[in-house]
Design a protein around this motif. Sequence first.
Motif, PDB file in Angstrom:
ATOM      1  N   LEU A  92       1.012   4.047  -3.043  1.00 17.01           N
ATOM      2  CA  LEU A  92       0.647   5.461  -2.843  1.00 17.01           C
ATOM      3  C   LEU A  92       1.691   6.400  -3.455  1.00 17.01           C
ATOM      4  CD1 LEU A  92      -0.744   5.251   0.784  1.00 17.01           C
ATOM      5  CD2 LEU A  92      -1.994   6.187  -1.171  1.00 17.01           C
TER       6      LEU A  92
ATOM      7  N   LEU B 242      -5.492  -0.709  -2.466  1.00 19.31           N
ATOM      8  CA  LEU B 242      -6.316  -0.003  -1.481  1.00 19.31           C
ATOM      9  C   LEU B 242      -7.462  -0.891  -1.007  1.00 19.31           C
ATOM     10  CD1 LEU B 242      -6.861   3.719  -2.573  1.00 19.31           C
ATOM     11  CD2 LEU B 242      -6.160   2.910  -0.315  1.00 19.31           C
TER      12      LEU B 242
ATOM     13  N   GLY C  65     -10.901   5.218   2.136  1.00 24.77           N
ATOM     14  CA  GLY C  65      -9.964   4.467   1.317  1.00 24.77           C
ATOM     15  C   GLY C  65     -10.666   3.566   0.322  1.00 24.77           C
TER      16      GLY C  65
ATOM     17  N   SER D 176     -10.640   3.873  -3.744  1.00 23.66           N
ATOM     18  CA  SER D 176     -10.318   2.720  -4.596  1.00 23.66           C
ATOM     19  C   SER D 176     -11.340   2.561  -5.718  1.00 23.66           C
ATOM     20  CB  SER D 176     -10.274   1.455  -3.733  1.00 23.66           C
ATOM     21  OG  SER D 176     -10.224   0.316  -4.560  1.00 23.66           O
TER      22      SER D 176
ATOM     23  N   LEU E 178       0.833  -1.205   0.000  1.00 23.11           N
ATOM     24  CA  LEU E 178       0.000   0.000   0.000  1.00 23.11           C
ATOM     25  C   LEU E 178       0.866   1.252   0.000  1.00 23.11           C
ATOM     26  CD1 LEU E 178      -2.675   1.507   0.182  1.00 23.11           C
ATOM     27  CD2 LEU E 178      -2.669   1.123   2.653  1.00 23.11           C
TER      28      LEU E 178
END
Lengths: 200, 200
Positions: A14, B47, A40, A44, A10
């Motif tokens: 990012l 995510l 989150g 997504s 993750l």
Amino acid sequence: MQTSPLLENLIEALRCLPGVGPKSAQRMAYHLLQRDRSGGMALSRVLTEAMSQIGHCEQCRTFTEEDVCTICCNPRRQNTGLLCVVEMPADIQAIEQTGQFSGRYFVLMGHLSPLDGIGPKEIGLDLLQHRLETESFTEVILATNPTIEGDATANYIAEICLQLGIKVSRIAHGIPVGGELEMVDGTTLTHSFIGRRQIE
Amino acid sequence: MQTSPLLENLIEALRCLPGVGPKSAQRMAYHLLQRDRSGGMALSRVLTEAMSQIGHCEQCRTFTEEDVCTICCNPRRQNTGLLCVVEMPADIQAIEQTGQFSGRYFVLMGHLSPLDGIGPKEIGLDLLQHRLETESFTEVILATNPTIEGDATANYIAEICLQLGIKVSRIAHGIPVGGELEMVDGTTLTHSFIGRRQIE
Ligand SMILES: [Zn+2]
Ligand SMILES: [Zn+2]
């Protein structure tokens, strides 16, 4: 080392976001896990939708998930007969915020750059020429960036307009030379619209 | 106004990330659309996975998608008999980067804050006490933040350790008072580990 491979993934993922280094990626990951999992998840979902569905407007080339964008579709904007040529979609937002322009746009998605293999076709000038020939515009406003490439691109488009007998102008006063249109404040941009000069 | 509802949704959704305002959310959205759609898709996938699969380690409460995290599982770390108590998962990363500690952690996911209804149970002290009673630790190192709440939480846990006859220490030198552990540089944090003092 992270305590979980998925958390590492993750944080790494990012970093595809501009301006996000390892430290802020980690902060973002923890923030989402600790405080905003639904945010989150929503991010997504909309990311997948946006990356797969957003293409380019058939008329102006800006980003849209429809065939034609909301600005091009708007009859009031069509009636003005004004067409503003910009380099990037973000430039549209900057100009919209000034409230000085109520016509339509054409987005080059770049500028002429022969050394990089970016010629008239790559920035959509065949489509632009076709529109100038088939629709009736009262004025084309060239709002490319005040850089060497932006100026050269503006000159190139001005030639096309003049050959077709269409009034063409270049936004001018106030934009710092070498700057990026998107970064200019609203007042400066307003002045550059008001002080535009016709290219004869 | 944006030229597409989906683009507006994307910009809005990106603002769930800490430190991301309207302007940088817009820049991120355009960057992904213009230059890194595969990165955006990959971020979307991880995510969803992370938000839905990452829970808390059964032993230390840090983030992991497994029952027990990679640090708690590690036999070399188990053998040290050391347990370091921190407030947040990010504190583990900061301590790991110093290379000064090779034991295991316990993550409170906060600190005692009676006025907010956060008592011993909310920060997992029942689980911690159970572990202290059933496993054999040689030392508990209290690395909560050097704030009023962090100190109060450390004192509370120190009492538990002392009642169970377990050696307990508090990291000390170098951390600026009122600061956040996560923000401290590695050298400072190293010194605070070396200079820790036993609580008698
Ligand atoms: Zn359009
Ligand atoms: Zn663990």
